[in-house]
Design a protein around this motif. Structure first.
Motif, short mmCIF file in Angstrom:
data_model
loop_
_atom_site.label_atom_id
_atom_site.label_comp_id
_atom_site.label_asym_id
_atom_site.label_seq_id
_atom_site.Cartn_x
_atom_site.Cartn_y
_atom_site.Cartn_z
N UNK A 72 0.51 -1.17 -0.13
CA UNK A 72 0.02 -0.04 0.12
C UNK A 72 0.82 1.16 0.07
N UNK A 73 1.96 1.32 0.92
CA UNK A 73 2.75 2.28 0.84
C UNK A 73 3.63 2.57 -0.43
N UNK A 74 4.09 1.69 -1.18
CA UNK A 74 4.67 1.68 -2.26
C UNK A 74 3.76 2.21 -3.54
N UNK A 75 2.48 1.64 -3.29
CA UNK A 75 1.56 2.24 -4.37
C UNK A 75 1.01 3.60 -4.27
N UNK A 76 1.10 4.00 -2.97
CA UNK A 76 0.72 5.53 -2.46
C UNK A 76 1.89 6.35 -2.74
N UNK A 77 3.22 5.89 -2.63
CA UNK A 77 4.29 6.74 -2.54
C UNK A 77 4.44 7.71 -4.01
N UNK A 78 4.02 7.13 -5.14
CA UNK A 78 4.31 8.00 -6.14
C UNK A 78 3.34 9.40 -6.20
N UNK A 79 1.91 9.26 -5.92
CA UNK A 79 0.99 10.10 -5.91
C UNK A 79 1.70 11.41 -4.66
N UNK A 92 1.71 19.13 -10.93
CA UNK A 92 2.13 17.84 -10.18
C UNK A 92 0.81 17.53 -8.96
N UNK A 93 0.14 18.28 -8.58
CA UNK A 93 -0.91 18.29 -7.47
C UNK A 93 -1.86 17.47 -8.42
N UNK A 94 -1.97 17.93 -9.70
CA UNK A 94 -3.05 17.21 -10.78
C UNK A 94 -2.71 15.97 -10.89
N UNK A 95 -1.42 15.51 -11.22
CA UNK A 95 -1.04 14.38 -11.59
C UNK A 95 -1.34 13.30 -10.28
N UNK A 96 -0.87 13.77 -9.17
CA UNK A 96 -1.08 13.16 -7.96
C UNK A 96 -2.73 12.75 -7.48
N UNK A 97 -3.46 13.64 -7.77
CA UNK A 97 -4.99 13.57 -7.57
C UNK A 97 -5.42 12.40 -8.43
N UNK A 98 -5.37 12.71 -9.81
CA UNK A 98 -5.77 11.96 -10.84
C UNK A 98 -5.14 10.65 -10.80
N UNK A 99 -3.89 10.25 -10.48
CA UNK A 99 -3.62 9.12 -10.35
C UNK A 99 -4.15 8.17 -8.94
N UNK A 100 -4.84 8.81 -8.31
CA UNK A 100 -5.41 8.21 -7.08
C UNK A 100 -6.84 7.89 -7.37
N UNK A 101 -7.59 8.26 -8.67
CA UNK A 101 -8.63 7.69 -9.07
C UNK A 101 -8.73 6.24 -8.98
N UNK A 106 -9.00 3.82 -10.79
CA UNK A 106 -9.36 3.19 -11.96
C UNK A 106 -8.04 1.96 -12.17
N UNK A 107 -8.34 0.69 -12.77
CA UNK A 107 -7.47 -0.20 -12.74
C UNK A 107 -6.24 0.30 -13.70
N UNK A 108 -5.09 -0.04 -13.35
CA UNK A 108 -3.91 0.28 -13.95
C UNK A 108 -3.20 1.58 -13.24
N UNK A 109 -4.02 2.50 -12.63
CA UNK A 109 -3.62 3.70 -12.21
C UNK A 109 -3.12 3.34 -10.68
N UNK A 110 -2.42 4.27 -9.96
CA UNK A 110 -2.27 3.85 -8.67
C UNK A 110 -3.47 3.53 -7.82
N UNK A 111 -4.50 4.44 -7.89
CA UNK A 111 -5.70 4.46 -7.11
C UNK A 111 -6.33 3.11 -7.39
N UNK A 112 -6.27 2.35 -8.82
CA UNK A 112 -7.07 1.14 -8.87
C UNK A 112 -6.07 -0.08 -8.06
N UNK A 113 -4.62 0.26 -8.14
CA UNK A 113 -3.98 -0.75 -7.33
C UNK A 113 -4.30 -0.64 -5.80
N UNK A 114 -4.28 0.45 -5.28
CA UNK A 114 -4.82 0.85 -3.99
C UNK A 114 -6.00 -0.03 -3.65
N UNK A 115 -6.91 0.14 -4.54
CA UNK A 115 -8.24 -0.24 -4.31
C UNK A 115 -8.40 -1.96 -4.38
#
Length: 421
Positions: free
Chosen positions: A171-178, A355-364, A366-375
């Protein structure tokens, strides 16, 4: 040319900082990072340190982190592949060269029959063209493998795979990018505040600069004055002033202005901006040049932008989706060309915003995004066991298809908006 160089630098910083977040967290979590690449495409140079191969690639667009055992990490060596193996002093394979670019004079030419570089760490081969007799070798846990393009990386045994780390570490590894993108945004806006020498103080009703040939200047308002009331409404902050001016329906508005100890009421007629409904009187807020104000700006600005992004996302869900609400590489390039002409401060602000835009959008989610992996991580935590690799692969494939279709649609829409219409 300036726009192209600026775009490459901005895009590169955003992606590399994002990927470095994944890289650092993975290393700390005991996950093998096989490669950290700056750029894409053919490899130019490489170096290896502490188990990770660092590569510089031809196309200067972003980069990537290749973690052992993830979907984009291919460990399979097909039967019949020719290679050159090198043995250590114990007769164990320490290097596998699949590349035909360089000849390893210390190696043994072989044809691979079967290779298990994950669990058994063994390789069965036909040696020196002797295809009638198979020979089985053990493979060292820290052996390297030279891929077809000449990139030399460590093999990836099961114990250093991404999935072998604890759920919390994944979880920490997936979240670290955003998270790194948020940090970059904060640092960017701090730098901007220090470069500007101060920040606008929107918490005060004190007037800063008054532009000449504007309604405020003509009415006698000067720097240092305080606007304490507009149309009988108290204005304690500059945001209150902006709000009252924007909603004023009459042609003129009544301002109560404090000049030092004296107070007077004056009439001002706001003017519209470029034919829009926005109204201005020609004043700017005062500037706070204190150290803490500059530091606070680094936090306030990214989170103000984040709030705006979340509001837009909410409207997209509840009020209807439109491609005009999104921008892809073409749209970002167009904006970059405008920002590049405005100077370094504007470019750094642009980096902070993106950068803040990329961080937030990556947390959506959606599978293949960091947010999808966290889900998927959270689902695993609830189920008490991970989703099978086959199902996870299918889910990620669906996510990739969605993202590719969306990217193509957004890119074409950007081309129409910025270059055709």
């Amino acid at each position: 040319m300036l726009a192209v160089v600026t775009f490459i630098i901005v895009f590169g910083i955003l992606v590399i900082v994002h990927e470095f977040g994944h890289f650092y967290a993975a290393k700390k979590s005991g996950i093998l990072v096989r490669e950290f690449s700056i750029g894409m495409g053919p490899k130019l140079i490489q170096t290896r340190k502490n188990g990770t191969t660092y590569t510089l690639r031809l196309l200067p667009l972003g980069g990537y982190v290749r973690m052992a055992g993830t979907q984009d990490d291919d460990n399979e060596i097909k039967p019949g592949t020719t290679a050159t193996i090198r043995l250590n002093d114990k007769g164990i394979i320490s290097r596998i060269d699949l590349s035909s670019k360089n000849i390893d004079i210390d190696g043994i030419p072989v044809q691979i029959v079967k290779a298990d570089l994950i669990d058994d760490l063994t390789m069965t081969v036909f040696e020196n063209g002797e295809e009638e007799q198979e020979k089985k070798y053990s493979v060292d846990h820290d052996a390297t493998i030279v891929e077809e393009d000449g990139t030399e990386i460590l093999i990836a045994p099961r114990d250093v795979h991404f999935q072998s780390a604890t759920l919390w570490r994944r979880i920490v590894t997936n979240f670290a990018g955003p998270f790194n993108n948020v940090i970059l945004s904060i640092v960017s806006f701090m730098i901007v505040a220090f470069m500007m020498g101060g920040v606008q103080d929107l918490s005060s009703n004190q007037v800063g600069e008054v532009q000449k040939d504007t309604p405020a200047y003509s009415a006698g308002i000067r720097e240092g004055d305080k606007i304490v009331e507009i149309n009988n409404e108290k204005t304690k902050t500059f945001k209150d002033i902006q709000s009252e001016i924007s909603k004023a329906k009459d042609k003129s508005i009544s301002l109560t202005v404090a000049h030092n100890k004296n107070t007077e009421t004056i009439k001002v007629t706001p003017k519209k901006v470029n034919g829009s409904d926005s109204k201005i009187i020609g004043i700017k807020p005062s500037t706070d040049d204190s150290f803490m104000a500059k530091v606070k700006y680094g936090f306030i600005q990214p989170f103000a932008i984040a709030a705006m992004i979340l509001t837009v996302l909410g409207h997209m869900i509840t009020g209807g989706f439109s491609l005009d609400q999104l921008s892809g590489p073409v749209g970002i390039y167009s904006l970059t060309s405008q920002v590049a002409s405005q100077g370094v401060i504007s470019v750094i602000s642009f980096i902070g915003m993106l950068s803040i835009n990329l961080g937030i959008m990556n947390l959506i989610p959606i599978p293949a995004l960091d947010g999808g992996k966290l889900l998927l991580n959270f689902i695993e935590g609830i189920r008490g066991k991970p989703i099978s690799e086959e199902r996870e692969g299918i889910i990620n494939l669906i996510g990739v298809v969605i993202l590719v279709v969306l990217m193509v649609a957004v890119t074409w829409n950007d081309i129409q908006r910025f270059f055709i219409h």
